[in-house]
Motif scaffolding. Structure first.
Motif, PDB file in Angstrom:
ATOM      1  N   ASN A  12       0.613  -0.979   0.093  1.00  0.00           N
ATOM      2  CA  ASN A  12      -0.097   0.116   0.010  1.00  0.00           C
ATOM      3  C   ASN A  12       0.848   1.194   0.073  1.00  0.00           C
ATOM      4  OD1 ASN A  12      -2.091  -1.618   0.187  1.00  0.00           O
ATOM      5  ND2 ASN A  12      -2.871  -1.320   1.998  1.00  0.00           N
ATOM      6  N   CYS A  13       0.538   2.433  -0.580  1.00  0.00           N
ATOM      7  CA  CYS A  13       1.007   3.523  -0.683  1.00  0.00           C
ATOM      8  C   CYS A  13       1.096   3.979   0.524  1.00  0.00           C
ATOM      9  CB  CYS A  13       0.704   4.529  -1.844  1.00  0.00           C
ATOM     10  SG  CYS A  13       1.085   6.157  -1.712  1.00  0.00           S
ATOM     11  N   PRO A  14       2.134   4.480   1.298  1.00  0.00           N
ATOM     12  CA  PRO A  14       2.344   5.128   2.458  1.00  0.00           C
ATOM     13  C   PRO A  14       1.568   6.339   2.692  1.00  0.00           C
ATOM     14  CG  PRO A  14       4.552   5.032   1.505  1.00  0.00           C
ATOM     15  CD  PRO A  14       3.544   4.331   0.741  1.00  0.00           C
ATOM     16  N   ASN A  15       1.411   7.138   1.675  1.00  0.00           N
ATOM     17  CA  ASN A  15       0.965   8.408   1.510  1.00  0.00           C
ATOM     18  C   ASN A  15      -0.437   8.270   1.331  1.00  0.00           C
ATOM     19  OD1 ASN A  15       1.359  11.322   1.422  1.00  0.00           O
ATOM     20  ND2 ASN A  15       0.634  11.200  -0.948  1.00  0.00           N
ATOM     21  N   CYS A  16      -0.978   7.721   0.460  1.00  0.00           N
ATOM     22  CA  CYS A  16      -2.451   7.752  -0.075  1.00  0.00           C
ATOM     23  C   CYS A  16      -3.240   6.341   0.237  1.00  0.00           C
ATOM     24  CB  CYS A  16      -2.838   8.046  -1.526  1.00  0.00           C
ATOM     25  SG  CYS A  16      -2.212   6.822  -2.698  1.00  0.00           S
ATOM     26  N   ASP A  17      -2.423   5.349   0.490  1.00  0.00           N
ATOM     27  CA  ASP A  17      -2.940   3.934   0.947  1.00  0.00           C
ATOM     28  C   ASP A  17      -3.463   3.104  -0.013  1.00  0.00           C
ATOM     29  OD1 ASP A  17      -2.962   2.011   3.207  1.00  0.00           O
ATOM     30  OD2 ASP A  17      -5.108   2.360   3.447  1.00  0.00           O
ATOM     31  N   GLU A  69       6.809   6.535  -8.658  1.00  0.00           N
ATOM     32  CA  GLU A  69       5.985   7.682  -8.444  1.00  0.00           C
ATOM     33  C   GLU A  69       4.416   6.837  -8.115  1.00  0.00           C
ATOM     34  OE1 GLU A  69       3.947  10.391 -11.434  1.00  0.00           O
ATOM     35  OE2 GLU A  69       5.683  11.714 -10.837  1.00  0.00           O
ATOM     36  N   CYS A  70       3.720   7.126  -7.085  1.00  0.00           N
ATOM     37  CA  CYS A  70       2.709   6.527  -6.894  1.00  0.00           C
ATOM     38  C   CYS A  70       1.643   6.925  -7.923  1.00  0.00           C
ATOM     39  CB  CYS A  70       1.958   6.842  -5.594  1.00  0.00           C
ATOM     40  SG  CYS A  70       0.219   6.170  -5.400  1.00  0.00           S
ATOM     41  N   PRO A  71       0.975   5.927  -8.757  1.00  0.00           N
ATOM     42  CA  PRO A  71       0.045   6.552  -9.977  1.00  0.00           C
ATOM     43  C   PRO A  71      -1.027   7.126  -9.258  1.00  0.00           C
ATOM     44  CG  PRO A  71      -0.200   4.106  -9.493  1.00  0.00           C
ATOM     45  CD  PRO A  71       1.006   4.581  -8.607  1.00  0.00           C
ATOM     46  N   SER A  72      -1.392   6.937  -8.105  1.00  0.00           N
ATOM     47  CA  SER A  72      -2.561   7.637  -7.522  1.00  0.00           C
ATOM     48  C   SER A  72      -2.496   8.852  -7.041  1.00  0.00           C
ATOM     49  CB  SER A  72      -3.091   6.471  -6.179  1.00  0.00           C
ATOM     50  OG  SER A  72      -4.375   7.218  -5.816  1.00  0.00           O
ATOM     51  N   CYS A  73      -1.369   9.275  -6.129  1.00  0.00           N
ATOM     52  CA  CYS A  73      -1.272  10.355  -5.539  1.00  0.00           C
ATOM     53  C   CYS A  73       0.071  10.900  -6.086  1.00  0.00           C
ATOM     54  CB  CYS A  73      -1.098  10.165  -4.256  1.00  0.00           C
ATOM     55  SG  CYS A  73       0.325   9.619  -3.447  1.00  0.00           S
ATOM     56  N   ARG A  74       0.762  10.597  -7.016  1.00  0.00           N
ATOM     57  CA  ARG A  74       2.002  11.068  -7.673  1.00  0.00           C
ATOM     58  C   ARG A  74       3.104  11.299  -6.508  1.00  0.00           C
ATOM     59  NH1 ARG A  74       0.925   9.404 -12.267  1.00  0.00           N
ATOM     60  NH2 ARG A  74      -0.897   9.788 -12.942  1.00  0.00           N
TER      61      ARG A  74
HETATM   62 ZN   LIG Z   1      -0.070   7.328  -3.339  1.00  0.00          ZN
END
Ligand SMILES: [Zn+2]
Length: 164
Positions: free
Chosen positions: A6-11, A26-31
């Protein structure tokens, strides 16, 4: 074999090729730039990344590591959310340390100085109990001896079942 984390920033749940372990993407969800965890969760202990790197296929592939990011496709997209969801606060508060009780409101007992205060009394009680604590409201009818006429008369009322 993918690393699922899970992305630590946006989960956002992410799946990355295990070849990308330990690198930043780079997280594709929150960049947000995040680091891919080093240990692939679903891999067995005796199947390290080293053996993969030794194979000719992954060696040639290693030169052009394709760290494609994708959001895992699931048959039931809402499943993870449902598991994470906490019970509503109301459900926790409701019934906590309370007993089921009943309360009877007779119409005849709500006549004050000739004024019918039944609705007023019922409204006041229901608001004191609170809507979330009310289990059921039942109408009742009862008879009583009218002192003036010495006859049995019928009257009505409410039976409230509630937590309190
Ligand atoms: Zn993210």
């Amino acid at each position: 074999m993918d690393i699922v984390f899970n992305c630590p920033n946006c989960d956002q749940e992410l799946a990355v090729d295990s070849a990308g372990a330990g690198t930043s993407i780079e997280c594709p969800s929150c960049r947000e730039t995040i680091t891919i965890p080093g240990t692939p969760a679903p891999v067995a202990p005796d199947a390290p990344a080293l053996s993969l790197a030794a194979s000719p296929i992954s060696t040639s592939a290693a030169a052009k590591i394709e760290r494609h990011l994708k959001v895992p496709v699931r048959d039931t997209p809402g499943e993870r959310l449902i598991v994470k969801a906490k019970p509503p606060l109301e459900a926790v508060v409701r019934g906590a340390g309370k007993q089921v009780r009943t309360h009877t409101i007779k119409h005849g007992a709500c006549i004050e100085a000739g004024h019918d205060k039944f609705d007023e009394v019922a409204t006041k009680f229901l608001n004191e109990v609170g809507e979330t604590n009310i289990i059921g409201i039942h109408t009742i009818s009862y008879s009583f001896l009218d002192i003036g006429t010495q006859k049995l008369l019928n009257d009505y009322g409410l039976l409230v079942v509630y937590r309190g």
